[in-house]
Design a protein around this motif. Structure first.
Motif, PDB file in Angstrom:
ATOM      1  N   LYS A  25       0.787  -1.115  -0.067  1.00 23.80           N
ATOM      2  CA  LYS A  25       0.116   0.112  -0.028  1.00 23.80           C
ATOM      3  C   LYS A  25       0.726   1.155  -0.066  1.00 23.80           C
ATOM      4  O   LYS A  25       1.774   1.571   0.880  1.00 23.80           O
ATOM      5  N   TYR A  57      -2.321   2.041   8.184  1.00 28.61           N
ATOM      6  CA  TYR A  57      -1.760   1.129   7.006  1.00 28.61           C
ATOM      7  C   TYR A  57      -1.866  -0.112   7.658  1.00 28.61           C
ATOM      8  O   TYR A  57      -1.631  -0.389   8.947  1.00 28.61           O
ATOM      9  N   ASP A  67       6.876   4.319   6.882  1.00 28.07           N
ATOM     10  CA  ASP A  67       6.024   4.724   8.209  1.00 28.07           C
ATOM     11  C   ASP A  67       7.004   5.735   9.000  1.00 28.07           C
ATOM     12  O   ASP A  67       6.686   6.408   9.696  1.00 28.07           O
TER      13      ASP A  67
END
Length: 505
Positions: free
Chosen positions: A414, A443, A454
């Motif tokens: 993603k 996420y 991240d």
């Protein structure tokens, strides 16, 4: 044995003399001819030589021509009057002042949609008119074009049960704008009140074409079904289209009669295309005009924009704001702030890789950066991701007029989204610096044993302006990952590819 014709040609004294004369004359005048730069009159020596040569070649037909006649013969083939001068040299380069915008608007939606017009309209620079069905209240000092009321169209027949007869009024916008008699206009560009134009890119695209010729320029819909229902040969009006001045003149002469012949058509743009067909002028496609017959998020489309200047965006009312947590009009203003620094490169996609962390990075300049775990090929990344829905919600989700790729089902892939936050020009380094902040969303859990994006809170993108990029062959910019002193940030450079540089690890 030579033929009698050849014998006569070789033994003809006039021909032999002319050949000798030509050879001597060419030797004598060669240097002079090279230095004259075509400064010759109708009786120039160059013309004499050409005429003499032609006479020799047809000597068997012109046997009794005197030497004096041959020497004095002129054809004016290379005089300044007859030189073919390139179009760009004959005319001043097309500028914004040469373009008249015709905006089709509705009084019912005016209060909301005028906010879109304000974002791209430049008082004192842009020229054109908003055409409404009835009068509206306009506040003083609003950044809007002149407002006019369209002529009555009640006499025209309209029989399409699914449409609205306002399509007739809107189809006449170009002709009514022409009748205003604005001076020094080369192009008429039409769009809806919810269409936003990138005016510098409108100029860039139209500058490629000879405005003295008949041109009908625009693009199809993103929806395959829409194009089938209407026509792939039609410029969809919401995305905007351009008509050259001489074509607009021809259209104005016949358009009302043309409209009467097509009462069953749905909209204004298919009526326009019907008239173009009668005039014999095909659609010249420019893929930067965007109808956006889709719903949902434009992230997938704008993040993988075609390699062409973005000219327009349409249907903003039914789409998510292009920057989250902003109103639609404010989001457009934010995008246009980036366009001020490099309008030619706005939204253009670049692809690069962080080989150490095995990340794929997509930069849509001035808009968004996407970071994906794993290495995806450029062939995949240049295809739009399906973050949007088809205009016909029951249609196959792949029913688009271009290739798309599905949103990955692998939770580790993603994309991490970083939208542009601020942008400025660094005078010292002569480059544009934009800062992108990570979009705050959840996420899914990823079990891959690799670094996660991240940890990155912001991405800095550096780029030099490249305003003449579309005057060269189209090519994506290259992208490079630069060292960063902070683990929470990433630095990227975007610019022209170097010799031998490719998009890959």
């Amino acid at each position: 044995m030579p033929t009698s014709h050849t014998r006569n040609h070789r033994n003809n004294p006039i021909s032999c003399f002319c050949v000798c004369l030509l050879i001597l004359y060419l030797i004598y005048t060669s240097n002079h001819f090279l230095n004259t730069s075509f400064k010759c009159s109708s009786s120039s020596r160059v013309s004499d030589v050409i005429s003499t040569t032609e006479t020799i070649q047809t000597d068997h037909k012109v046997r009794n021509v005197s030497i004096t006649t041959i020497a004095n013969a002129t054809t004016n083939l290379i005089t300044p009057k007859n030189l073919v001068i390139p179009y760009a040299m004959r005319h001043e380069h097309t500028q914004l002042k040469h373009i008249a915008f015709g905006v089709a608007a509705s009084s019912l939606l005016w209060e909301n949609r005028k906010e879109y017009i304000k974002q791209w309209w430049r008082p004192g620079e842009t020229r054109g008119v908003v055409w409404l069905d009835k009068n509206v209240v306009v506040k003083r000092n609003e950044r809007l074009p002149e407002i006019r009321i369209s002529a009555d169209t009640s006499e025209f027949a309209y029989s399409n049960r699914q449409g609205d007869r306002s399509a007739i009024r809107i189809s006449r916008v170009v002709s009514e704008t022409l009748r205003l008699g604005m001076k020094d206009i080369r192009w008429f560009v039409m769009g809806d009140d919810d269409t936003v134009f990138m005016v510098e890119n409108v100029v860039r695209v139209l500058s490629k074409y000879d405005h003295t010729q008949h041109y009908y320029i625009g693009c199809s819909s993103e929806s395959h079904v829409q194009n089938m229902v209407f026509s792939y040969a039609m410029a969809f009006g919401g995305g905007g289209f351009a008509i050259s001045y001489p074509l607009a003149v021809e259209l104005e002469k016949m358009q009302d009669r043309c409209i009467q012949r097509y009462p069953g058509l749905y909209g204004s743009d298919d009526r326009m295309q019907a008239c173009m067909a009668e005039l014999g002028v095909p659609l010249t496609k420019e893929y930067g005009f965007h109808q956006y017959d889709v719903y949902g998020s434009l992230l997938g489309l704008l993040g993988a924009h075609p390699l062409t200047p973005i000219v327009s965006l349409h249907h903003l009312d039914v789409l998510d704001p292009i920057y989250p947590k902003m109103t639609r009009a404010r989001a457009i203003r934010h995008l246009l702030e980036a366009a001020k620094y490099d309008s030619a490169s706005i939204i253009q996609q670049s692809i690069c890789y962080d080989s150490e962390r095995q990340w794929s990075i997509i930069v849509s300049w001035g808009y968004v950066v996407q970071v994906i775990r794993g290495i995806l090929s450029p062939r995949e990344l240049e295809m739009p991701t399906r973050t949007f829905l088809n205009w016909y919600k029951r249609a196959d989700y792949t029913a688009y007029a271009f290739n798309t790729r599905p949103v990955s089902r692998q939770p580790c892939q993603k994309p991490f989204i970083f939208y542009m936050n601020t942008i400025r020009y660094d005078e010292k380094r002569k480059q544009i610096v934009s800062i992108h902040s990570r979009h705050d969303e959840r996420y899914p859990l990823c079990k891959w044993k690799m670094d996660s994006p991240d940890q990155i809170e912001s991405i800095v993108v550096m780029k030099r302006p490249d305003n003449d990029r579309w005057q060269k062959s189209p090519r994506r910019d290259c992208c490079r990952v630069l060292p960063s002193s902070k683990n929470s940030s990433m630095n990227l450079w975007v610019g022209k590819c170097g010799a031998g540089e490719i998009i890959g690890i």
